[in-house]
Design a protein around this motif. Sequence first.
Motif, mmCIF file in Angstrom:
data_model
loop_
_atom_site.group_PDB
_atom_site.id
_atom_site.type_symbol
_atom_site.label_atom_id
_atom_site.label_comp_id
_atom_site.label_asym_id
_atom_site.label_seq_id
_atom_site.Cartn_x
_atom_site.Cartn_y
_atom_site.Cartn_z
ATOM 1 N N ARG A 165 -4.586 5.714 1.084
ATOM 2 C CA ARG A 165 -3.306 5.106 1.123
ATOM 3 C C ARG A 165 -3.060 3.871 1.914
ATOM 4 N N ASN A 166 -4.120 3.580 2.894
ATOM 5 C CA ASN A 166 -4.053 2.380 3.364
ATOM 6 C C ASN A 166 -4.690 1.142 2.788
ATOM 7 N N TYR A 200 -4.124 15.557 7.677
ATOM 8 C CA TYR A 200 -4.439 14.128 7.539
ATOM 9 C C TYR A 200 -6.029 13.991 7.250
ATOM 10 N N PRO A 250 -5.239 9.547 3.789
ATOM 11 C CA PRO A 250 -4.612 8.357 4.629
ATOM 12 C C PRO A 250 -5.346 7.127 4.455
ATOM 13 N N SER A 285 3.573 9.274 0.330
ATOM 14 C CA SER A 285 2.936 9.789 1.622
ATOM 15 C C SER A 285 1.939 10.901 1.208
ATOM 16 N N SER A 322 5.972 4.752 4.805
ATOM 17 C CA SER A 322 6.877 4.400 5.972
ATOM 18 C C SER A 322 8.130 3.468 5.741
ATOM 19 N N THR A 332 0.810 -1.227 -0.049
ATOM 20 C CA THR A 332 -0.152 0.033 -0.086
ATOM 21 C C THR A 332 0.895 1.192 -0.215
ATOM 22 N N HIS A 333 0.193 2.483 -0.321
ATOM 23 C CA HIS A 333 0.873 3.632 -0.418
ATOM 24 C C HIS A 333 1.460 3.945 1.101
ATOM 25 N N ALA A 334 0.408 3.725 1.980
ATOM 26 C CA ALA A 334 0.921 3.958 3.375
ATOM 27 C C ALA A 334 2.256 3.088 3.873
ATOM 28 N N GLU A 335 2.422 1.804 3.435
ATOM 29 C CA GLU A 335 3.367 0.862 3.681
ATOM 30 C C GLU A 335 5.065 1.609 2.891
ATOM 31 N N GLU A 356 -1.238 6.911 15.120
ATOM 32 C CA GLU A 356 0.229 7.170 14.311
ATOM 33 C C GLU A 356 0.787 8.298 15.057
ATOM 34 N N LYS A 363 -6.287 -0.126 10.591
ATOM 35 C CA LYS A 363 -6.019 0.925 9.842
ATOM 36 C C LYS A 363 -7.291 1.706 9.334
#
Lengths: 263, 789, 161
Positions: A102-103, C129, A99, A94, A81, A75-78, C117, C55
Amino acid sequence: MYAFDIERPTTVADAVKLLVASEENQPLSGGQTLIPTLKQRLASPETLISLTGIDEIKGICEDDSGRICIGAATTHAEVASGAGKYPALAALASHIGDPAVRNRGTIGGSLANNDPSACYPAAALGSGAVIVTNSRDIAADDYFQGMFTTALEPGEIITEVKFPVPQKAAYMKFEQPASRFALVGVFVAQYEGGVRVAVTGASEEGVFRWSEAEAALSSDFSASALEGLSLPGDGMISDMHGSGDYRAHLVAVMTRRAVTAAG
Amino acid sequence: MPKDGGIGASTKRREDARFLTGIGNYTDDINLRGQAYVHFLRSDLAHGRINDIDTSAAEAMPGVVRIFTGKDFETAGSIPCGWQVTDRFGNPMKEPRHPVLAEGKVRHVGDPICAIVAETREQARDAAEAIVLDIEELPAVIDMKAALAEGSTKVHDELDDNLCFDWGFVEENKEAVDEAIRNAAHVTTVELINNRLVPNAMEPRVAVGDYNRGTGEHTLYTTSQNPHVIRLLMGAFVLGIPEHKLRVVAPDVGGGFGSKIYHYAEEAFCTYAAKELNRPVKWTCTRSEAFLSDAQARDHVTKIELALDADNNFTAVRTMTYANMGAYLSTFAPSIPTWLHGTLMAGNYKTPLVYVNVKAVFTNTVPVDAYRGAGRPEATYQLERAIDKAARELGVDPIALRRQNFITEFPYATPVAVEYDSGDFHRLMDKLESRADFAGFAARRAESEKNGKLRGLGINCFIEACGIAPSNLVGQLGARAGLYESATVRVNATGGITVMTGSHSHGQGHETVFPQVVADMLGIDASMVEIEHGDTANTPMGMGTYGSRSIAVGGSAMVRATEKIIAKTKKIASHLLEASEADIELKDGQFTVAGTDKSVAWGDVTLAAYVPHNYPLEDLEPGLEETAFYDPNNFTYPAGAYACEVEVDPETGKVTIARFTTADDFGNVINPMIVDGQVHGGLTQGIGQALLENCTYDENGQLLSASYMDYAMPRADDVPFFSIDHSNGTPCTHNPLGVKGCGEAGAIGSTPTVVNAVVDALQSGGIKVDHVDMPVSPSRVWQAIQAAG
Amino acid sequence: MPQVSMTVNGKPATGQIEGRTLLVDFIRETLNLTGTHVGCDTSQCGACVVHVNGKAVKSCTMFAAEAEGADVLTIEGVAAPDGTLDTVQQAFHEHHGLQCGFCTPGMVMSAKALLAENPTPTEAEIRDYLEGNICRCTGYHNIVKAIMAASGQDVSKIAAE
């Protein structure tokens, strides 16, 4: 949405088998673009082959030549980070979508879709990445073939993307105010062999390399080296959010800013 | 004051408990046993003649219950318009029929053609695709000026042309205004567009129709700001159902901002179909569908001229506006560019002569109606843009120019037929000047410039007319409804109170605020007061919530009903205390004989009313329930002064709101916390209009901004923290609470503030731009910079 | 019709679904947990945000089938069983971070994900966010303030009120 079935294979081999079982089958990755498309009834697959249950195409590692290798279902989130070895890439990831998107959204899904305003195509092309599928390796320069069009053959699934890590790089995105996709996004990366500049959001042909800027920056990696360089507005996307001329102008501005940000 | 908060307390909201835990009850949360689902097949053409609709294949599809077309509604009434405007020449506006489902023609993309009722949503949608439409495409009329051109295609064939009305106000002043402009020392002219918006309440509309064969009663659950208005319009004008057989319920409503005032075709359809099919019928709008079916807003094209004498006194204002009605007249559409717009054209200034001309035009677009501010933002925007431009042209300080022309004495009768009852515009400006730190602006501008940005400061003053009334006046102006509000105060035997009101919250916190008023008057805890609203079955006829009217009109009704309760309880107390009624005082929930220690508690009096053993039955009915209908004798006039600082990135054209400061006069304030929230929300909608939002059609009438992918909604990072103030207002002189209403101010006052600031920023960079149309998007700013060379 | 099983708010949840059944439909229609809302069909408004395996995701943009075996938290599972609001909910209440309440469940779920987070986010980080959560009522002022307060920051000096 039209009715369809969902299969959730756990290996790439099974996924490919399911995918080729019918011409009406379609892979489903994070679904952040595909599901809204299905809601509009703009696609009518017989079976969606979900790739999110395949562990072998998830995760980030480094290969022997130092490339960052990202599983297609990551994923984009992974990536944001986990791709710390390639900060410009992590930073780009990011800021894709929001968000929650991205998950779910994945690098493989984004590259397979090749939305002309997506961020990842700029990173892949700007890095000279290799798109690995279940059957072959495709160089980014060969992979992107116009908006929503790629070198992928029917039944072919992206499994991994390999990014050579540059000396310096940055991505600058000017957001379309509504969708927050790139109205113009420019990825600049300096490698030993030269500088690559990839532009997304702007062209009717999808992501492209700005060769004049690459040449100028390869001899002098500074914003001032770009002075006087510009692209024509013809062939740029023109819509309610900006004319082709405006997009062409923004490409120059974002390229300068990316170079400055890359340091 | 009650321990748990009376008038003036920032009581935390009691609604929050359910909304924060996911147990609110919105219309889409309602599912009735046996319900079927309707999908509307909508026109994908802006304009076309319906030759044939073949539903035969679709009817055979799985799950299809029945398919309805315009033919099924030929004998039904037209979806009514609630306001008739009379034109400059004394003729009524043109009022074409608005059918529930299209008859003969489709007139905008999204116009409903067929209603497919099926067992599931997807089956209904599947069947819609099997309907064969033979529709001959006609040229679409989109641009208003082109729509009025000789020989233009007509949206409504039965009308002479596309002009709904040509309105002049005040018509008798026209020649004097023309002359004042001819003789002026200086005339500033601005031509501008007030961009079309889509209200976009986050809860899409929903309707669930139900019918009880046993009682013959219809029930409609709907997302409405005013269920009684829907009951009246739909029952009396469209379906012919008397009120006593029609119940309209609007449960928790997820925002409205005007878009949920109107009676919509889908409501009438679900109500009708439930009886026809003898089962509940539910419709849930998707967001994509909302873009094509919710009434849209604004869309004025205006030329304003401001005349000044040699001393910079305003001598006249003349405006000419084209106002888009869309394809049909929505419920209150004609009142927006006329009475809610023309009457505010004097603004905060003692301009002696004003003439407003409005040409309302039919086009092949979604109908346009009121949205937060409704007419008043359009008035404020053009007037304050013109004043700002005049200051620049004359080389005078924009604040000084405004101050010089402020109205200073109240009541003040304007040349546009309204009388401002109270206000203090200099004090608002004083407050703004002290709080916005104008002294520090130069340093902030220098700092922005160091970062390659241009910084601008924009000022705006505004006044609005809220709680429009009285009913007999608005009747003369063309309203086909009264504009009172109602409240029933039911005191229960043990002292707790249920207040039933025709006002209906769609986010304003009525369940918290109204009890503050009633409890404060009685000296009991606010927690002893509960509000019932949103259901015509258990509330008195009321006109609902819009136009910043709920506290000013609904709250006043509550005061009047509570006064009746107090009068009656004093009678009961005087009996119980064996004292003269005149000597009874009510304080902190105790009735006391003045000057003695004899007292009786609230609960003992209320119990006596329902258990009337020791009770003056010969003089007084038992029970304790009073109703009041309050019809104000004037509008209320909230006013404000706003300041905004923007940063403009001259390379990209992107505008960022750096600071936003407000000084508002809402009169008295019941719950400052809630008023803060109303201002924040209004400001953000105004900033959205100024910078982001744009409802755009192409020349064929296709909506280009048809989803959040292209219609830019303000997000958290588009706005800063706001610095707002509404303390020490000048009380309204004609309602019992002294309140003026606060819901729309932010949306009215913010657009010119932002655009004035953008122009100031550009000018500071030597860029000769004196106007940029909204939304002031990056691309438009860049274009303006290019055009200025 | 296939069956899906998952854990929702700590309890097992099983139901019949179609391939096209979205997670939000399963939550709202099958489980009758109507706190999760649908405000758009292009994955932007965020009224439908729930947590899947910890998540934040948009439940309108995920198929129910893909939540097989997952641990799902919806707004109904946030407060303590006795009804006590959690820190974020309480802060929204204290700081008037909601008006009509329709976007609120998604806002709370996103805010909780953010604080998990980033326990002490700046104003800018919060605004960034919340890109995927649209509120039409509050102007975000009190939402941002509430989230800062929920993270233990002093919000008493934020702008004048």
